[in-house]
Write a protein that holds these residues in place. Structure first.
Motif, PDB file in Angstrom:
ATOM      1  N   ALA A 205       7.242  -6.988  -6.684  1.00  0.00           N
ATOM      2  CA  ALA A 205       5.999  -6.650  -7.379  1.00  0.00           C
ATOM      3  C   ALA A 205       6.263  -6.333  -8.848  1.00  0.00           C
ATOM      4  CB  ALA A 205       5.317  -5.472  -6.695  1.00  0.00           C
ATOM      5  N   ALA A 206       7.296  -5.537  -9.124  1.00  0.00           N
ATOM      6  CA  ALA A 206       7.594  -5.172 -10.512  1.00  0.00           C
ATOM      7  C   ALA A 206       7.935  -6.400 -11.343  1.00  0.00           C
ATOM      8  CB  ALA A 206       8.739  -4.161 -10.548  1.00  0.00           C
ATOM      9  N   PHE A 207       8.821  -7.250 -10.825  1.00  0.00           N
ATOM     10  CA  PHE A 207       9.260  -8.406 -11.596  1.00  0.00           C
ATOM     11  C   PHE A 207       8.160  -9.461 -11.716  1.00  0.00           C
ATOM     12  CE2 PHE A 207      11.527 -12.427 -12.248  1.00  0.00           C
ATOM     13  CZ  PHE A 207      12.348 -12.092 -13.306  1.00  0.00           C
ATOM     14  N   ILE A 208       7.479  -9.738 -10.612  1.00  0.00           N
ATOM     15  CA  ILE A 208       6.469 -10.801 -10.611  1.00  0.00           C
ATOM     16  C   ILE A 208       5.264 -10.421 -11.461  1.00  0.00           C
ATOM     17  CG2 ILE A 208       4.833 -12.040  -9.161  1.00  0.00           C
ATOM     18  CD1 ILE A 208       7.792 -12.998  -9.054  1.00  0.00           C
ATOM     19  N   LEU A 209       4.813  -9.178 -11.388  1.00  0.00           N
ATOM     20  CA  LEU A 209       3.684  -8.773 -12.214  1.00  0.00           C
ATOM     21  C   LEU A 209       4.068  -8.765 -13.696  1.00  0.00           C
ATOM     22  CD1 LEU A 209       2.119  -5.962 -10.003  1.00  0.00           C
ATOM     23  CD2 LEU A 209       1.226  -8.257 -10.436  1.00  0.00           C
TER      24      LEU A 209
ATOM     25  N   GLY B  66       4.570   5.444 -10.145  1.00  0.00           N
ATOM     26  CA  GLY B  66       5.206   5.581 -11.453  1.00  0.00           C
ATOM     27  C   GLY B  66       6.323   4.585 -11.663  1.00  0.00           C
ATOM     28  N   ARG B  67       7.189   4.478 -10.684  1.00  0.00           N
ATOM     29  CA  ARG B  67       8.314   3.538 -10.797  1.00  0.00           C
ATOM     30  C   ARG B  67       7.835   2.091 -10.834  1.00  0.00           C
ATOM     31  NH1 ARG B  67      13.241   6.071  -7.266  1.00  0.00           N
ATOM     32  NH2 ARG B  67      13.390   7.958  -8.511  1.00  0.00           N
ATOM     33  N   LEU B  68       6.808   1.790 -10.059  1.00  0.00           N
ATOM     34  CA  LEU B  68       6.308   0.421 -10.041  1.00  0.00           C
ATOM     35  C   LEU B  68       5.795   0.014 -11.420  1.00  0.00           C
ATOM     36  CD1 LEU B  68       5.506  -2.188  -8.646  1.00  0.00           C
ATOM     37  CD2 LEU B  68       3.383  -1.074  -7.934  1.00  0.00           C
TER      38      LEU B  68
ATOM     39  N   GLY C 221       0.819  -1.209   0.000  1.00  0.00           N
ATOM     40  CA  GLY C 221       0.000   0.000   0.000  1.00  0.00           C
ATOM     41  C   GLY C 221       0.847   1.250   0.000  1.00  0.00           C
ATOM     42  N   THR C 222       1.905   1.251   0.799  1.00  0.00           N
ATOM     43  CA  THR C 222       2.817   2.393   0.828  1.00  0.00           C
ATOM     44  C   THR C 222       3.501   2.574  -0.528  1.00  0.00           C
ATOM     45  OG1 THR C 222       3.228   1.950   3.168  1.00  0.00           O
ATOM     46  CG2 THR C 222       4.766   3.412   2.058  1.00  0.00           C
ATOM     47  N   LEU C 223       3.869   1.469  -1.129  1.00  0.00           N
ATOM     48  CA  LEU C 223       4.522   1.506  -2.441  1.00  0.00           C
ATOM     49  C   LEU C 223       3.601   2.134  -3.487  1.00  0.00           C
ATOM     50  CD1 LEU C 223       6.990   0.466  -4.167  1.00  0.00           C
ATOM     51  CD2 LEU C 223       5.604  -1.570  -4.591  1.00  0.00           C
TER      52      LEU C 223
ATOM     53  N   LEU D 265      15.814  -2.962 -10.683  1.00  0.00           N
ATOM     54  CA  LEU D 265      14.512  -2.855 -10.032  1.00  0.00           C
ATOM     55  C   LEU D 265      14.632  -2.546  -8.538  1.00  0.00           C
ATOM     56  CD1 LEU D 265      12.415  -5.657 -11.790  1.00  0.00           C
ATOM     57  CD2 LEU D 265      12.389  -3.191 -12.217  1.00  0.00           C
ATOM     58  N   PRO D 266      15.488  -3.244  -7.754  1.00  0.00           N
ATOM     59  CA  PRO D 266      15.633  -2.859  -6.347  1.00  0.00           C
ATOM     60  C   PRO D 266      16.116  -1.426  -6.162  1.00  0.00           C
ATOM     61  CG  PRO D 266      16.519  -5.054  -6.691  1.00  0.00           C
ATOM     62  CD  PRO D 266      16.221  -4.492  -8.055  1.00  0.00           C
ATOM     63  N   GLU D 267      16.938  -0.937  -7.060  1.00  0.00           N
ATOM     64  CA  GLU D 267      17.477   0.416  -6.925  1.00  0.00           C
ATOM     65  C   GLU D 267      16.420   1.501  -7.125  1.00  0.00           C
ATOM     66  OE1 GLU D 267      22.045  -0.597  -8.392  1.00  0.00           O
ATOM     67  OE2 GLU D 267      20.537   0.082  -9.826  1.00  0.00           O
TER      68      GLU D 267
END
Length: 468
Positions: free
Chosen positions: A410-414, A278-280, A270-272, A395-397
């Motif tokens: 979330a970014a990679f899995i989605l 945008g980054r996500l 939720g915080t993300l 992605l972690p950066e």
């Protein structure tokens, strides 16, 4: 696009894509994590690789089995396409469960610890994979058989939702300065190594047992062998230390070291979404095309080639295996280059190459020639390595430490879910309307173009200070 700052905390400055600042204060210089010795960082990277390889072995075994035998065994039909679609639907079901794994393991990883989340995810994957190997088929148990299969497949998906992000993150947060992409890329080779390991088990089993025996019972052997691999993986993962970056993050010391959830970010996803949407979403898009390339070559084509084009199964397995091995060989050099010149130049090169090569790669299937197909797949999977090797650090950066596990996962899995999980289903539907492998190239090339555009919209992250 502006670059991320190199000397301040990401969560204390305005986001180049999402301009709202995070409320978290920057770390003081004295609170920054002390980097471990190179030998310790190498052990952590190796341990992450072992665990990720085992997880993806389990996943690849299911993917290969779904292409070869699971359709007739659990979804018998007079129409072979219907059986294949049903088997690939169970393959896609795990991807639908992956976001649940992101929420579950991302919360654990960002609040309690990276290592604990990885140990639990590996245990869950092992139980689910061995369970598939023990299942009765439709002929024995009727409708109960596919219900149990889907249930175990969903558990595999939940497990995978927390695996990749935690593994690359643990390696990256232990990495010495200037080598973050290199260390993070070590576990990122796990998907290809897992596939190679699964092929090294499935191919001899298929050849020794024969096609009929493999379809009847021998397909269970690769699943049951996961028991040994998971035991080894758990032993390796319990011997490594927690991330020094995680331990030094505000709100977590000394609670994190005691295994007690820290205050703040009770629901990291939720915080993300509130602070870094945008980054996500651009991160998801950046990994979308590569996911399609990976799953169409090592899952879908193993079924499509033999059934629709009459290509020998061994030809497809050899082509996918040689291509995967070439991709693994390029993983570390590509990551080292990304540490020297930046993540985006390497990834953009892979994305452009993938857009241009997608159609020729799948057009090679029309030849039926093992050399032509193997060569085309090798080039395609090497271009994939250029896209995916730096992404383990990239992605972690993009996210601050307290949201990093959830954000990267979330970014990679989605991206895997939309670009890879549904790729076999979409490809099966496309080929039912247009009977040409060229359609696979246009579909994959379109997704790689989308990834290219997202990468162009994202900033370079190589010089970002990772301790916060």
């Amino acid at each position: 696009m502006p670059e991320l700052p190199s000397n301040t905390a990401l969560n204390a400055v305005s986001d180049p894509i999402d301009p709202r600042p995070s409320a978290s204060p920057p770390l003081s210089p004295t609170s920054r994590a002390v980097r471990p010795a190179g030998a310790k960082a190498s052990r952590v990277a190796a341990a992450s690789l072992v665990g990720t390889t085992i997880e993806y072995y389990d996943f690849a075994v299911y993917g290969t089995a779904s292409a070869l035998v699971l359709g007739p065994a659990f979804f018998p039909s007079d129409n072979a396409t219907v059986s294949s679609l049903a088997a690939f639907l169970t393959f896609a079901a795990a991807f639908l469960a992956r976001p649940l794994g992101v929420v579950l393991f991302g919360t654990v990883g960002d609040r309690i610890g990276r290592r604990r989340a990885l140990v639990v995810s590996l245990m869950l994957m092992g139980v689910a994979t061995v369970g598939v190997g023990l299942l009765p088929t439709y002929e024995t148990a009727g409708l109960l058989a596919p219900v149990l299969l889907v249930t175990l497949r969903l558990l595999q998906g939940v497990s995978m939702g927390g695996e990749w992000g935690g593994a690359v993150l643990l390696a990256a947060e232990h990495a010495p300065p200037g080598r973050r992409a290199l260390y993070a890329s070590v576990p990122n080779a796990g998907p290809s190594l897992g596939f190679l390991l699964s092929t090294a088990v499935i191919l001899p089993t298929l050849n020794l047992a024969g096609r009929d025996a493999f379809t009847d019972w021998a397909w269970r052997i690769p699943f049951l062998l996961s028991t040994v691999l998971v035991v080894v993986g758990l032993w390796v993962r319990t011997t490594i230390s927690e991330s020094p970056v995680f331990a030094s993050t505000p709100d977590r010391t000394p609670r994190a070291l005691a295994g007690t959830p820290a205050a703040g970010s009770r629901f990291p996803l939720g915080t993300l979404l509130a602070r870094h949407p945008g980054r996500l979403f651009l991160g998801i898009g950046a990994a979308l095309g590569g996911s399609a390339v990976y799953y169409l070559t090592i899952v879908y084509s193993l079924s499509y080639g033999p059934k629709e084009l009459g290509i020998d199964r061994n030809t497809m397995l050899i082509a996918a295996s040689v291509g995967s091995a070439a991709g693994v060989a390029l993983t570390l050099p590509a990551a080292r280059l990304a540490d020297r010149i930046g993540r985006r130049p390497v990834m953009l090169t892979g994305a452009v190459g993938s857009v241009l090569w997608a159609v020729p790669m799948y057009a090679s299937l029309s030849s039926g020639d093992v050399w032509a197909i193997t060569g085309a797949y090798t080039v395609g999977l090497m271009l994939l390595a250029l896209m995916f090797s730096p992404v383990a650090a990239f992605l972690p950066e993009l996210f601050p430490a307290r949201l990093r596990y959830t954000g990267a996962s979330a970014a990679f899995i989605l991206a895997n879910t939309f670009g890879g999980g549904f790729a076999p289903l979409v490809a099966t539907w496309l080929n039912s309307h247009w009977e040409s492998p060229l359609v696979l190239g246009f579909y994959t090339g379109g997704l790689c173009l989308l990834s290219l555009l997202c990468l162009l919209a994202l900033p370079e992250t190589r010089d970002h200070e990772f301790d916060v």
